[in-house]
Design a protein around this motif. Structure first.
Motif, PDB file in Angstrom:
ATOM      1  N   GLY A  61      -2.802  11.967  -7.060  1.00  0.00           N
ATOM      2  CA  GLY A  61      -1.383  11.712  -6.814  1.00  0.00           C
ATOM      3  C   GLY A  61      -1.078  11.607  -5.331  1.00  0.00           C
ATOM      4  O   GLY A  61      -0.305  10.741  -4.900  1.00  0.00           O
ATOM      5  N   MET A  62      -1.705  12.471  -4.551  1.00  0.00           N
ATOM      6  CA  MET A  62      -1.480  12.437  -3.104  1.00  0.00           C
ATOM      7  C   MET A  62      -2.013  11.132  -2.502  1.00  0.00           C
ATOM      8  O   MET A  62      -1.352  10.499  -1.679  1.00  0.00           O
ATOM      9  N   VAL A  63      -3.202  10.714  -2.918  1.00  0.00           N
ATOM     10  CA  VAL A  63      -3.780   9.464  -2.413  1.00  0.00           C
ATOM     11  C   VAL A  63      -2.922   8.276  -2.858  1.00  0.00           C
ATOM     12  O   VAL A  63      -2.700   7.334  -2.083  1.00  0.00           O
ATOM     13  N   ALA A  64      -2.407   8.315  -4.088  1.00  0.00           N
ATOM     14  CA  ALA A  64      -1.530   7.243  -4.570  1.00  0.00           C
ATOM     15  C   ALA A  64      -0.255   7.178  -3.726  1.00  0.00           C
ATOM     16  O   ALA A  64       0.221   6.085  -3.391  1.00  0.00           O
ATOM     17  N   PHE A  65       0.284   8.318  -3.355  1.00  0.00           N
ATOM     18  CA  PHE A  65       1.477   8.362  -2.501  1.00  0.00           C
ATOM     19  C   PHE A  65       1.183   7.735  -1.140  1.00  0.00           C
ATOM     20  O   PHE A  65       1.986   6.945  -0.622  1.00  0.00           O
ATOM     21  N   LEU A  66       0.026   8.069  -0.575  1.00  0.00           N
ATOM     22  CA  LEU A  66      -0.366   7.464   0.702  1.00  0.00           C
ATOM     23  C   LEU A  66      -0.549   5.957   0.557  1.00  0.00           C
ATOM     24  O   LEU A  66      -0.185   5.184   1.456  1.00  0.00           O
ATOM     25  N   ALA A  67      -1.114   5.517  -0.573  1.00  0.00           N
ATOM     26  CA  ALA A  67      -1.307   4.083  -0.808  1.00  0.00           C
ATOM     27  C   ALA A  67       0.039   3.369  -0.890  1.00  0.00           C
ATOM     28  O   ALA A  67       0.191   2.254  -0.373  1.00  0.00           O
ATOM     29  N   LEU A  68       1.025   3.982  -1.526  1.00  0.00           N
ATOM     30  CA  LEU A  68       2.358   3.382  -1.584  1.00  0.00           C
ATOM     31  C   LEU A  68       2.979   3.278  -0.196  1.00  0.00           C
ATOM     32  O   LEU A  68       3.643   2.287   0.123  1.00  0.00           O
ATOM     33  N   GLN A  69       2.764   4.299   0.633  1.00  0.00           N
ATOM     34  CA  GLN A  69       3.268   4.233   2.003  1.00  0.00           C
ATOM     35  C   GLN A  69       2.604   3.081   2.764  1.00  0.00           C
ATOM     36  O   GLN A  69       3.269   2.353   3.503  1.00  0.00           O
TER      37      GLN A  69
END
Length: 139
Positions: A61-69
């Protein structure tokens, strides 16, 4: 065979049956303790796996959040090719805020539908019961 011999044989049989019952009881108790220890060990192992899996989901989830950023930054950079950087940033920020507003409104609607209404009928019934009790107490 005398009566004493017969009684002696009978007592020996009763003792051996008693011993068998006692041994069976001990074995069942031991088996139950071992089964409980096995179940505890299995649950401990499953708990560890559950914890590891939960941690991995959190990391994903954290990596996905960074990818969205990174995706947002990419869209801003792409718009900056045709607009000034400040304008492309402002446009993307506005789009994101509009998305936030839509999601919040839909979420609020869902929560309000899930919240049970106040039980007016039950409240009225309790009030009537209390009035009846007070009336009888004053008689």
């Amino acid at each position: 065979m005398s009566t004493a011999d017969h009684r002696g044989g009978h007592n020996a049989t009763e003792e051996s049956v008693g011993e068998l019952v006692s041994q069976a009881s001990q074995q069942i108790s031991q088996l139950m303790r071992e089964e409980l220890r096995l179940a505890q060990a299995e649950m401990t192992q499953k708990s560890k796996l559950f914890g590891i899996g939960g941690g991995l989901f959190g990391g994903a989830g954290m990596v996905a959040f960074l990818a969205l950023q990174a995706l947002v930054a990419t869209v801003i950079a792409a718009l900056a090719l045709v607009l000034p950087l400040w304008a492309s940033s402002l446009i993307i920020t506005g789009v994101l805020l509009a998305l936030v507003a839509v999601l919040a409104l839909v979420g609020k609607k869902q929560v309000s539908q899930a919240t049970p209404p106040a039980p007016e009928q039950a409240i009225d019934s309790v009030k009537a019961d209390m009035a009846e009790i007070k009336e009888r107490a004053h008689r």
